[in-house]
Write a protein that holds these residues in place. Structure first.
Motif, short mmCIF file in Angstrom:
data_model
loop_
_atom_site.label_atom_id
_atom_site.label_comp_id
_atom_site.label_asym_id
_atom_site.label_seq_id
_atom_site.Cartn_x
_atom_site.Cartn_y
_atom_site.Cartn_z
N SER A 168 0.85 -1.19 0.00
CA SER A 168 0.00 0.00 0.00
C SER A 168 0.89 1.24 0.00
CB SER A 168 -0.89 0.01 1.24
OG SER A 168 -0.12 0.26 2.39
N PRO A 169 0.33 2.39 -0.37
CA PRO A 169 1.11 3.62 -0.28
C PRO A 169 1.66 3.86 1.12
CG PRO A 169 -0.81 3.99 -1.63
CD PRO A 169 -0.96 2.62 -1.04
N ALA A 170 0.87 3.58 2.15
CA ALA A 170 1.35 3.78 3.52
C ALA A 170 2.54 2.88 3.83
CB ALA A 170 0.22 3.51 4.51
N GLU A 171 2.50 1.64 3.38
CA GLU A 171 3.62 0.73 3.61
C GLU A 171 4.88 1.21 2.89
OE1 GLU A 171 1.47 -3.56 4.23
OE2 GLU A 171 1.52 -2.74 2.21
N LEU B 135 0.00 9.64 -2.81
CA LEU B 135 0.17 8.37 -3.51
C LEU B 135 -1.15 7.61 -3.61
CD1 LEU B 135 3.59 7.25 -2.03
CD2 LEU B 135 3.12 8.08 -4.34
N THR B 136 -1.97 7.67 -2.58
CA THR B 136 -3.28 7.02 -2.63
C THR B 136 -4.13 7.63 -3.73
OG1 THR B 136 -3.16 6.50 -0.29
CG2 THR B 136 -5.34 6.45 -1.29
N GLU B 137 -4.11 8.94 -3.83
CA GLU B 137 -4.87 9.63 -4.88
C GLU B 137 -4.36 9.22 -6.27
OE1 GLU B 137 -7.72 12.05 -6.63
OE2 GLU B 137 -7.53 11.43 -4.55
N LEU B 138 -3.05 9.15 -6.43
CA LEU B 138 -2.50 8.72 -7.72
C LEU B 138 -2.94 7.31 -8.06
CD1 LEU B 138 1.18 10.01 -7.71
CD2 LEU B 138 -0.71 10.81 -9.12
N CYS B 139 -2.98 6.46 -7.05
CA CYS B 139 -3.36 5.07 -7.27
C CYS B 139 -4.82 4.94 -7.70
CB CYS B 139 -3.13 4.24 -6.01
SG CYS B 139 -1.39 4.03 -5.64
N THR B 140 -5.65 5.83 -7.24
CA THR B 140 -7.06 5.75 -7.62
C THR B 140 -7.31 6.35 -8.99
OG1 THR B 140 -7.59 7.83 -6.50
CG2 THR B 140 -7.84 5.81 -5.23
N ARG B 141 -6.40 7.18 -9.48
CA ARG B 141 -6.59 7.85 -10.77
C ARG B 141 -5.83 7.20 -11.91
NH1 ARG B 141 -7.08 14.20 -10.23
NH2 ARG B 141 -8.43 14.28 -8.42
N GLN B 142 -4.76 6.51 -11.62
CA GLN B 142 -3.88 6.00 -12.66
C GLN B 142 -3.56 4.53 -12.41
OE1 GLN B 142 -0.30 8.26 -13.00
NE2 GLN B 142 -1.28 10.14 -12.42
N TYR C 62 10.58 4.42 4.66
CA TYR C 62 11.57 5.49 4.76
C TYR C 62 11.70 6.06 6.16
CZ TYR C 62 11.94 5.15 -0.22
OH TYR C 62 12.16 4.68 -1.49
N GLY C 63 10.84 5.67 7.09
CA GLY C 63 10.96 6.11 8.48
C GLY C 63 10.93 7.62 8.66
N LEU C 64 10.01 8.27 7.98
CA LEU C 64 9.91 9.73 8.09
C LEU C 64 9.57 10.14 9.51
CD1 LEU C 64 7.91 10.42 4.82
CD2 LEU C 64 10.35 10.73 5.21
N ARG C 65 10.21 11.18 9.98
CA ARG C 65 9.99 11.64 11.36
C ARG C 65 8.80 12.58 11.47
NH1 ARG C 65 16.27 12.95 12.83
NH2 ARG C 65 17.00 10.82 12.60
N CYS C 66 8.50 13.29 10.41
CA CYS C 66 7.42 14.28 10.44
C CYS C 66 6.11 13.63 9.98
CB CYS C 66 7.77 15.46 9.55
SG CYS C 66 6.49 16.73 9.53
N ASP C 67 5.15 13.56 10.90
CA ASP C 67 3.86 12.94 10.57
C ASP C 67 3.12 13.68 9.47
OD1 ASP C 67 4.20 10.89 12.39
OD2 ASP C 67 3.13 11.92 14.00
N LEU C 68 3.26 15.00 9.43
CA LEU C 68 2.57 15.77 8.39
C LEU C 68 3.09 15.43 7.01
CD1 LEU C 68 2.30 19.30 10.07
CD2 LEU C 68 0.46 17.65 9.67
N VAL C 69 4.39 15.26 6.89
CA VAL C 69 4.99 14.88 5.61
C VAL C 69 4.56 13.47 5.24
CG1 VAL C 69 7.16 14.43 4.40
CG2 VAL C 69 6.94 16.45 5.85
N VAL D 118 1.31 9.85 1.82
CA VAL D 118 0.36 8.74 1.75
C VAL D 118 -0.89 9.19 0.99
CG1 VAL D 118 -1.16 7.23 3.09
CG2 VAL D 118 1.22 7.53 3.78
N ARG D 119 -1.41 10.36 1.32
CA ARG D 119 -2.61 10.87 0.63
C ARG D 119 -2.33 11.07 -0.86
NH1 ARG D 119 -3.94 14.62 5.29
NH2 ARG D 119 -2.32 15.80 4.31
#
Length: 56
Positions: free
Chosen positions: A11-14, A34-41, A19-26, A31-32
């Motif tokens: 999944s996009p989240a996985e 990549l999820t959007e891209l996955c639903t469109r393409q 990458y172990g990003l430290r900033c939750d906002l990033v 994730v949002r």
């Protein structure tokens, strides 16, 4: 070792979590996005610039 032999697409989240990003906002933004891209393409095209994998 289990992750190395995992079968199927991630999944996009996985993918982002690898990458172990430290900033939750990033993390949530990626994730949002990549999820959007996955639903469109086709998921292969959507994630090709980010990582090997796909959308679940």
């Amino acid at each position: 070792m289990r992750d190395a032999v995992r079968v199927g697409q991630q999944s996009p989240a996985e993918l982002v979590d690898r990458y172990g990003l430290r900033c939750d906002l990033v993390r949530e933004g990626l994730v949002r996005y990549l999820t959007e891209l996955c639903t469109r393409q086709d998921f292969g095209l959507a994630l090709s610039a980010f990582s090997d994998g796909g959308c679940s």
